[in-house]
Design an enzyme around this catalytic site. Structure first.
Site, PDB file in Angstrom:
ATOM      1  CD  GLU A   4      65.791  48.770  -2.919  1.00  0.00           C
ATOM      2  OE1 GLU A   4      64.918  49.647  -3.115  1.00  0.00           O
ATOM      3  OE2 GLU A   4      65.571  47.741  -2.295  1.00  0.00           O
ATOM      4  NE  ARG A  59      63.228  48.713   3.660  1.00  0.00           N
ATOM      5  CZ  ARG A  59      61.967  48.609   3.211  1.00  0.00           C
ATOM      6  NH1 ARG A  59      61.625  47.576   2.451  1.00  0.00           N
ATOM      7  NH2 ARG A  59      61.073  49.533   3.494  1.00  0.00           N
ATOM      8  CG  HIS A 111      61.550  48.027  -3.266  1.00  0.00           C
ATOM      9  ND1 HIS A 111      62.358  48.659  -2.353  1.00  0.00           N
ATOM     10  CD2 HIS A 111      60.440  47.681  -2.579  1.00  0.00           C
ATOM     11  CE1 HIS A 111      61.759  48.697  -1.160  1.00  0.00           C
ATOM     12  NE2 HIS A 111      60.591  48.100  -1.287  1.00  0.00           N
TER      13      HIS A 111
HETATM   14  C1  8YV Z   1      57.119  50.207  -0.318  1.00  0.00           C
HETATM   15  C2  8YV Z   1      58.221  48.607   1.307  1.00  0.00           C
HETATM   16  O1  8YV Z   1      56.901  50.194  -1.672  1.00  0.00           O
HETATM   17  O2  8YV Z   1      56.455  49.153   2.753  1.00  0.00           O
HETATM   18  C3  8YV Z   1      57.642  48.896   2.639  1.00  0.00           C
HETATM   19  O3  8YV Z   1      58.391  48.851   3.621  1.00  0.00           O
HETATM   20  O4  8YV Z   1      59.296  48.181   1.211  1.00  0.00           O
HETATM   21  C4  8YV Z   1      57.495  48.807   0.045  1.00  0.00           C
HETATM   22  O5  8YV Z   1      56.390  47.986   0.032  1.00  0.00           O
HETATM   23  C5  8YV Z   1      58.109  51.255  -0.024  1.00  0.00           C
HETATM   24  O6  8YV Z   1      58.541  51.245   1.288  1.00  0.00           O
HETATM   25  C6  8YV Z   1      57.530  52.612  -0.359  1.00  0.00           C
HETATM   26  O7  8YV Z   1      58.015  53.636   0.461  1.00  0.00           O
END
Ligand code: 8YV
Length: 324
Positions: A272, A243, A290
């Site tokens: 983002e 993150r 992302h």
């Molecule tokens: C997702 C991510 O694409 O799973 C996670 O925490 O960061 C990503 O892989 C994203 O969260 C989709 O909601």
């Protein structure tokens, strides 16, 4: 026929997932596939039994203070749940589920992509060729750093961190150090080639490349600040597929400016889709939008796992992946 639970799906999902959702629930699909506003989320909380949310839906304490609340489950499409204020959700009697496991390999693959791109200057090289600036091969041109045999420090030795370790250790012969506050040494980590470090300081000082695989929590937000970045060995690289808010962006830019950090590979950002201007102009930084879990297969599996959580919840069964 019994009424079916109403579910709001905040973003468009792979067609196969939407089809199952339509067959199972009284579904409202997002019409414009953009992040939902706080007001729209509040309206949803008051009107549907469950919400299938994504990282772009910010369920803050203010949003969750909506009244009255009908929603009983937020089924998050993603493993990270930092978009949801968990204590506030709990206080309002809302359960939360996520989608762990199914995105582990894809995210680990993307971590290796970033690592390779940064150390071997692949982004910079590609821009040169596309920009018509490539003047031909030369023995000393665009020299990167060897990946094989280097030391990789993994912060967060959960599922994704371990999958990265396996790739780096067995695929690239890297020495892999690991750190998580509560990790205990044992066959699970050793089997991935991870040597557990007693402290974060030790890992930072001993690694050529550091990769972040911890969740964004009160403990980890801002963790990679100026002090921590200064603990990295000079010429180290930093990779982030976790993150954005784990890194203090100003400190990262300063460490790149001073040359203490040789480069960075980022897939995630604090605000983002905004990316700091001072990162955009740098050739030693690889910036991806992302993409961690962005494969067709994984996005379907994430969707199906979210559906399983919804189904189990309304059947009164144990959730396959309950967070709270
Ligand atoms: C997702 C991510 O694409 O799973 C996670 O925490 O960061 C990503 O892989 C994203 O969260 C989709 O909601």
């Amino acid at each position: 026929m019994a009424t079916r639970p109403s579910v709001l799906v905040t973003r468009r999902l792979p067609p196969a997932v939407e089809a199952v959702l339509r067959d199972t629930f009284d579904v409202t699909l997002s019409s414009d596939d953009a992040a939902m506003s706080p007001e729209a989320l509040q309206r949803a909380l008051g009107s549907v039994d469950a919400i299938l949310s994504t990282v772009t839906d910010r369920f803050t304490a203010e949003v969750l203070a909506a009244y009255p609340i009908r929603t009983r489950l937020i089924a998050n499409f993603g493993v990270g749940v930092d978009n949801i204020d968990l204590p506030a959700a709990h206080a309002h009697g809302i359960a939360v589920s996520n989608t762990p496991g199914v995105l582990t390999d894809c995210t680990a693959d993307l971590t290796m992509t970033l690592l390779m791109m940064v150390l071997r200057r692949a982004g910079e090289g590609e821009r040169e060729v596309r920009g018509g600036r490539w003047m031909g091969w030369a023995p000393t041109r665009m020299l990167g750093r060897r990946v094989t045999g280097r030391t990789l420090g993994i912060i967060g030795v959960g599922r994704i961190g371990r999958a990265v370790a396996r790739r780096a250790h067995f695929g690239f012969d890297m020495r892999v150090l690991g750190y998580s506050p509560r990790a205990v040494p044992g066959p699970e980590l050793e089997g991935c080639g991870i040597e557990l470090c007693p402290s974060l300081d030790t890992l930072l000082a001993a690694s050529d490349v550091v990769s972040l695989h911890c969740p964004s929590t009160l403990d980890t937000r801002g963790m990679m600040n100026a002090t921590r970045l200064a603990q990295l060995s000079p010429g180290a690289f930093l990779i982030n597929t976790a993150r954005g808010d784990i890194i203090v962006e100003d400190a990262l830019v300063a460490a790149l400016d001073s040359g203490h950090l040789a480069g960075a590979g980022l897939d995630v950002y604090r605000d983002e889709p905004a990316v700091a201007r001072r990162l955009l102009g740098r050739d030693n930084v690889v910036l991806l939008p992302h993409l961690g879990s962005a494969t067709r297969e994984t996005r379907e599996e994430m969707g199906f796992l979210a559906v399983q959580n919804l189904r189990a919840f309304f059947a009164g069964e144990e959730l396959p992946s309950r967070v709270i």
